[in-house]
Design a protein around this motif. Sequence first.
Motif, mmCIF file in Angstrom:
data_model
loop_
_atom_site.group_PDB
_atom_site.id
_atom_site.type_symbol
_atom_site.label_atom_id
_atom_site.label_comp_id
_atom_site.label_asym_id
_atom_site.label_seq_id
_atom_site.Cartn_x
_atom_site.Cartn_y
_atom_site.Cartn_z
ATOM 1 N N ASP A 196 0.772 -1.294 -0.042
ATOM 2 C CA ASP A 196 0.012 0.068 0.135
ATOM 3 C C ASP A 196 0.791 1.357 0.025
ATOM 4 O O ASP A 196 0.690 2.166 -0.759
ATOM 5 N N ARG A 197 1.681 1.345 0.885
ATOM 6 C CA ARG A 197 2.582 2.675 1.108
ATOM 7 C C ARG A 197 3.500 2.668 -0.357
ATOM 8 O O ARG A 197 3.612 3.858 -0.730
ATOM 9 N N MET A 198 4.038 1.590 -0.740
ATOM 10 C CA MET A 198 4.880 1.794 -1.879
ATOM 11 C C MET A 198 4.335 2.235 -3.032
ATOM 12 O O MET A 198 4.517 3.145 -3.992
ATOM 13 N N THR A 199 2.860 1.613 -3.318
ATOM 14 C CA THR A 199 2.133 1.950 -4.497
ATOM 15 C C THR A 199 1.740 3.477 -4.377
ATOM 16 O O THR A 199 1.555 4.249 -5.446
ATOM 17 N N THR A 200 1.291 3.884 -3.263
ATOM 18 C CA THR A 200 0.913 5.438 -2.831
ATOM 19 C C THR A 200 2.290 6.196 -3.388
ATOM 20 O O THR A 200 1.847 7.489 -4.021
ATOM 21 N N HIS A 201 3.381 5.982 -3.029
ATOM 22 C CA HIS A 201 4.416 6.760 -3.156
ATOM 23 C C HIS A 201 4.728 6.720 -4.574
ATOM 24 O O HIS A 201 5.432 7.647 -5.101
ATOM 25 N N VAL A 202 4.552 5.656 -5.382
ATOM 26 C CA VAL A 202 4.880 5.776 -6.709
ATOM 27 C C VAL A 202 3.757 6.857 -7.295
ATOM 28 O O VAL A 202 4.310 7.685 -8.320
ATOM 29 N N GLN A 252 21.629 -1.460 -9.147
ATOM 30 C CA GLN A 252 21.659 -2.015 -7.708
ATOM 31 C C GLN A 252 20.302 -1.969 -7.159
ATOM 32 O O GLN A 252 19.038 -1.500 -7.436
ATOM 33 N N PRO A 253 19.933 -3.104 -6.075
ATOM 34 C CA PRO A 253 18.689 -3.307 -5.508
ATOM 35 C C PRO A 253 18.472 -1.927 -4.684
ATOM 36 O O PRO A 253 19.328 -1.353 -3.910
ATOM 37 N N HIS A 254 17.261 -1.278 -4.897
ATOM 38 C CA HIS A 254 16.718 -0.170 -4.163
ATOM 39 C C HIS A 254 15.288 -0.040 -4.321
ATOM 40 O O HIS A 254 14.655 -0.784 -4.986
ATOM 41 N N SER A 255 14.669 1.082 -3.995
ATOM 42 C CA SER A 255 13.098 1.208 -4.018
ATOM 43 C C SER A 255 12.994 1.591 -5.505
ATOM 44 O O SER A 255 13.552 2.577 -6.043
ATOM 45 N N GLU A 256 11.862 1.010 -5.937
ATOM 46 C CA GLU A 256 11.203 1.503 -7.208
ATOM 47 C C GLU A 256 10.820 3.052 -7.282
ATOM 48 O O GLU A 256 10.662 3.708 -8.236
ATOM 49 N N VAL A 257 10.609 3.521 -6.382
ATOM 50 C CA VAL A 257 10.171 4.976 -5.988
ATOM 51 C C VAL A 257 11.439 5.787 -6.226
ATOM 52 O O VAL A 257 11.130 6.651 -7.102
ATOM 53 N N ALA A 258 12.569 5.419 -5.764
ATOM 54 C CA ALA A 258 13.709 6.105 -6.141
ATOM 55 C C ALA A 258 13.951 5.938 -7.704
ATOM 56 O O ALA A 258 14.595 7.286 -8.160
ATOM 57 N N GLY A 259 13.861 4.972 -7.921
ATOM 58 C CA GLY A 259 14.123 4.864 -9.651
ATOM 59 C C GLY A 259 13.314 5.870 -10.402
ATOM 60 O O GLY A 259 13.789 6.300 -11.375
ATOM 61 N N LEU A 260 11.831 5.562 -9.967
ATOM 62 C CA LEU A 260 10.974 6.459 -10.990
ATOM 63 C C LEU A 260 11.263 7.980 -10.748
ATOM 64 O O LEU A 260 11.282 8.798 -11.702
ATOM 65 N N PHE A 303 14.624 8.727 -13.005
ATOM 66 C CA PHE A 303 14.045 8.646 -14.279
ATOM 67 C C PHE A 303 13.273 9.843 -14.711
ATOM 68 O O PHE A 303 13.673 10.570 -15.850
ATOM 69 N N LEU A 304 12.491 10.242 -13.939
ATOM 70 C CA LEU A 304 11.610 11.414 -14.377
ATOM 71 C C LEU A 304 12.362 12.530 -14.404
ATOM 72 O O LEU A 304 12.195 13.429 -15.387
ATOM 73 N N ASP A 305 13.442 12.772 -13.605
ATOM 74 C CA ASP A 305 14.169 14.114 -13.337
ATOM 75 C C ASP A 305 14.846 14.200 -14.632
ATOM 76 O O ASP A 305 15.310 15.098 -15.134
ATOM 77 N N ARG A 306 15.677 12.876 -14.945
ATOM 78 C CA ARG A 306 16.219 12.839 -16.467
ATOM 79 C C ARG A 306 15.554 13.119 -17.433
ATOM 80 O O ARG A 306 16.195 13.793 -18.402
ATOM 81 N N LEU A 307 14.444 12.550 -17.572
ATOM 82 C CA LEU A 307 13.692 12.712 -18.778
ATOM 83 C C LEU A 307 13.033 14.273 -18.924
ATOM 84 O O LEU A 307 13.357 14.691 -20.208
ATOM 85 N N PHE A 308 12.842 14.963 -17.952
ATOM 86 C CA PHE A 308 12.417 16.275 -17.957
ATOM 87 C C PHE A 308 13.685 17.362 -17.954
ATOM 88 O O PHE A 308 13.379 18.360 -17.774
#
Length: 226
Positions: free
Chosen positions: A20-26, A145-153, A156-161
């Motif tokens: 729940d918390r991870m999906t919310t933060h995505v 490396q293993p880490h949070s998918e929220v951090a990866g998102l 990525f978005l910051d690099r994209l924009f």
Amino acid sequence: MNDAREVVVLRYGHRPGRDDRMTTHVGLTARALGADRVIFPDNAGQSAETVRGVTDRFGGPFAVELRDDQKAIVKSFEGVVVHLTMYGERVQDVEAEVREAVGLDEPEVVGEASPPRDLLVVVGGEKVPWALYERADFNVGVTNQPHSEVAGLAVFLDRLFDGAELDREWEHADRRVVPEATGKTVVDADDVPASGDDDATGTDERGADAGTGERGAEHDDAGERD
């Protein structure tokens, strides 16, 4: 945020209670860092409600959907599909290609920019099918490396924009946070405090509002409690 193209984040898979918390933060990260829409699995209603509530209070536009056809969404998406995975190509090696593919690049010759295309960013849960790796136009890893998918998102978005999302103007907000070195000040979105007067009209760091009696934003839990 994006007039010429739509950037959509798809949360692929959700385990109620556990995720729940991870999906919310995505969803919150997608909204804050420039995406136009997030799609959650249909069993993530609590996360959808939370993200919609934050959008109502702090502004948009940003859309939240609940869908039960994640596979079909990916398969039929008419645009560029990016799958964020620890095993993908390094983001710093492919970000220019992704930007070019969706028409966000800056052409060397005037008039030769790539046409804008919609972008689907897939953020997987515990497991994703191999077919997703094959369908994606780009499998992208942030550090491999293993880490949070929220951090990866977020990365990525910051690099994209290229950082442009950090200066976004939010529409139809009820409140806004006043940037400051210390303190936690939240004011009505329509207020334009005079310099040095923020603390007199907004919510102070203890959460007691001097002007409206509202509680501070730090008490408005953006995600579920652990």
